[in-house]
Design a protein around this motif. Structure first.
Motif, PDB file in Angstrom:
ATOM      1  N   TRP A   1      -3.920  -4.925   5.773  1.00  0.00           N
ATOM      2  CA  TRP A   1      -4.279  -3.518   6.029  1.00  0.00           C
ATOM      3  C   TRP A   1      -3.867  -3.093   7.437  1.00  0.00           C
ATOM      4  CZ3 TRP A   1      -7.021   0.134   2.962  1.00  0.00           C
ATOM      5  CH2 TRP A   1      -7.386   1.310   3.634  1.00  0.00           C
TER       6      TRP A   1
ATOM      7  N   THR B   1      -7.453  -0.571  -9.359  1.00  0.00           N
ATOM      8  CA  THR B   1      -6.728   0.668  -9.645  1.00  0.00           C
ATOM      9  C   THR B   1      -7.483   1.920  -9.212  1.00  0.00           C
ATOM     10  OG1 THR B   1      -7.663   0.759 -11.899  1.00  0.00           O
ATOM     11  CG2 THR B   1      -5.538  -0.366 -11.625  1.00  0.00           C
TER      12      THR B   1
ATOM     13  N   PRO C   1      -8.417   3.279  -6.336  1.00  0.00           N
ATOM     14  CA  PRO C   1      -7.814   4.165  -5.328  1.00  0.00           C
ATOM     15  C   PRO C   1      -6.658   4.991  -5.874  1.00  0.00           C
ATOM     16  CG  PRO C   1      -8.155   1.961  -4.433  1.00  0.00           C
ATOM     17  CD  PRO C   1      -8.387   1.874  -5.908  1.00  0.00           C
ATOM     18  N   PHE C   2      -5.978   4.468  -6.917  1.00  0.00           N
ATOM     19  CA  PHE C   2      -4.830   5.173  -7.489  1.00  0.00           C
ATOM     20  C   PHE C   2      -5.285   6.303  -8.406  1.00  0.00           C
ATOM     21  CE2 PHE C   2      -3.416   0.948  -6.327  1.00  0.00           C
ATOM     22  CZ  PHE C   2      -2.177   1.157  -5.765  1.00  0.00           C
TER      23      PHE C   2
ATOM     24  N   LEU D   1      -5.525   7.452  -1.861  1.00  0.00           N
ATOM     25  CA  LEU D   1      -4.598   6.584  -1.143  1.00  0.00           C
ATOM     26  C   LEU D   1      -4.237   7.094   0.246  1.00  0.00           C
ATOM     27  CD1 LEU D   1      -2.203   5.719  -4.101  1.00  0.00           C
ATOM     28  CD2 LEU D   1      -3.795   4.171  -2.971  1.00  0.00           C
TER      29      LEU D   1
ATOM     30  N   VAL E   1      -4.097   4.707   3.310  1.00  0.00           N
ATOM     31  CA  VAL E   1      -3.976   3.309   2.883  1.00  0.00           C
ATOM     32  C   VAL E   1      -2.581   2.810   3.256  1.00  0.00           C
ATOM     33  CG1 VAL E   1      -3.978   1.708   0.934  1.00  0.00           C
ATOM     34  CG2 VAL E   1      -5.593   3.626   0.985  1.00  0.00           C
TER      35      VAL E   1
ATOM     36  N   ARG F   1       0.975   0.984   3.387  1.00  0.00           N
ATOM     37  CA  ARG F   1       1.892   0.728   2.282  1.00  0.00           C
ATOM     38  C   ARG F   1       1.802  -0.705   1.765  1.00  0.00           C
ATOM     39  NH1 ARG F   1       6.931  -2.572   1.880  1.00  0.00           N
ATOM     40  NH2 ARG F   1       8.128  -1.641   0.179  1.00  0.00           N
TER      41      ARG F   1
ATOM     42  N   ARG G   1      -1.299  -1.195  -0.210  1.00  0.00           N
ATOM     43  CA  ARG G   1      -1.240  -0.461  -1.473  1.00  0.00           C
ATOM     44  C   ARG G   1      -0.458  -1.233  -2.528  1.00  0.00           C
ATOM     45  NH1 ARG G   1       2.252   3.663  -0.406  1.00  0.00           N
ATOM     46  NH2 ARG G   1       3.861   2.824  -1.790  1.00  0.00           N
TER      47      ARG G   1
ATOM     48  N   ALA H   1      -1.613  -3.012  -6.011  1.00  0.00           N
ATOM     49  CA  ALA H   1      -0.963  -2.692  -7.282  1.00  0.00           C
ATOM     50  C   ALA H   1      -0.560  -3.961  -8.020  1.00  0.00           C
ATOM     51  CB  ALA H   1       0.262  -1.811  -7.033  1.00  0.00           C
TER      52      ALA H   1
ATOM     53  N   ILE I   1      -0.576   3.931 -11.163  1.00  0.00           N
ATOM     54  CA  ILE I   1       0.230   2.945 -10.449  1.00  0.00           C
ATOM     55  C   ILE I   1       1.652   2.975 -10.985  1.00  0.00           C
ATOM     56  CG2 ILE I   1       0.537   0.501  -9.905  1.00  0.00           C
ATOM     57  CD1 ILE I   1      -2.421   0.116 -10.094  1.00  0.00           C
TER      58      ILE I   1
ATOM     59  N   ASP J   1       5.585   0.328  -7.297  1.00  0.00           N
ATOM     60  CA  ASP J   1       4.498  -0.294  -6.533  1.00  0.00           C
ATOM     61  C   ASP J   1       4.267  -1.729  -6.971  1.00  0.00           C
ATOM     62  OD1 ASP J   1       3.846   1.740  -4.751  1.00  0.00           O
ATOM     63  OD2 ASP J   1       2.482   2.708  -6.160  1.00  0.00           O
TER      64      ASP J   1
END
Length: 265
Positions: free
Chosen positions: A32, A145, A147-148, A153, A156, A158, A161, A165, A240, A244
């Protein structure tokens, strides 16, 4: 009278499991924040540790449901401690699933906790014990899933993320494969109590080979295309995109990252 679940140590969470959770937490934080000099290595450790945590909880769900259904022996076997080395087949439960993730990016169904089915009464209980494991993977998939499909997002990073995914992909494939009504898999365990004695006898010899048969079929390009097409469609419905999950897998295998995924969008 002393029972198989009388000792507090039978239910105490194992330091091994807590260590795996700690690895997932630390490497998740590193992914993160971008703290790690090797982001691919951080993603590899984060996804692998989180995947092993889900495998432990998968087996725990089987054992805990069995405990409340009448099999008090699961405590003495160590299944309630979440310690992966206590499983009947640690190779099938932990080692092979991790190897399959590394080699092919697929969530191999976990191995085994030995449930003493003779202690359990009622077909619904037997079915629920078998369903408890893959339902844990379903819950993990929902969390990964969220957050998607909640469109949350913003902010968040990359790398985190796409790691999430890819982890979601593993949980979805594990849930689907586990729920297949094939002897040796949990899906068959769900329907087995409702089959006639003669049918159960006829398919019983296939149980040790059920998983091998499934993966042999997945090596067939047409079958593989249909399976992953269904997985991708489900993930797209949850927000998603294929890019990703693809880049998540490529970053996970950091030793051969695709140039397409090496540049942040």
């Amino acid at each position: 009278m002393t029972t198989a679940t009388a000792r507090p140590s039978d239910r105490r969470i194992s330091p091994v499991f807590l260590g795996i959770v700690a690895v997932a937490a630390v490497t998740g934080w590193a992914t993160w924040t971008g703290f790690a000099e090797q982001p691919g290595l951080a993603v590899f450790l984060f996804v692998t540790a989180a995947w092993v945590v889900s495998l432990c909880l998968h087996e725990y769900a089987h054992a805990r449901t069995a405990l409340h259904s009448g099999d008090i022996s699961v405590g003495a076997k160590g299944y309630l401690t979440l310690n992966p080395v206590k499983y009947t087949h640690a190779l099938l439960s932990i080692v092979l699933p991790v190897l399959f993730v590394i080699m092919g990016g697929i969530g191999l169904p976990g191995g085994a906790v030995f449930i003493e089915r003779g202690r359990i009464r009622g077909r619904w209980r037997h079915s629920l014990i078998s369903a408890a494991g893959p339902l844990t993977n379903v819950l993990f998939a929902v969390v990964c899933t969220a957050p998607f499909w909640l469109d949350a997002l913003d902010g968040v990073p990359r790398d985190f993320r796409i790691a999430l995914a890819f982890l979601a992909l593993l949980q979805v494939t594990a849930a689907i494969l586990n729920f297949l009504p094939v002897p040796g898999l949990d899906g068959y365990g769900v329907i087995e109590p409702w089959l006639s004695y003669n049918v159960r006898r006829q398919v019983e010899p296939l149980a040790p080979f059920g998983l091998l048969i499934v993966f042999a079929l997945l090596w067939i390009p047409a079958v593989n295309g249909v399976f992953f097409g269904a997985v991708d469609a489900l993930l797209r419905g949850l927000g998603i995109g294929e890019i990703d999950t693809y880049c998540g897998f490529e970053l996970y295998r950091f030793w051969q990252t695709d140039e397409l995924c090496s540049v942040s969008p």
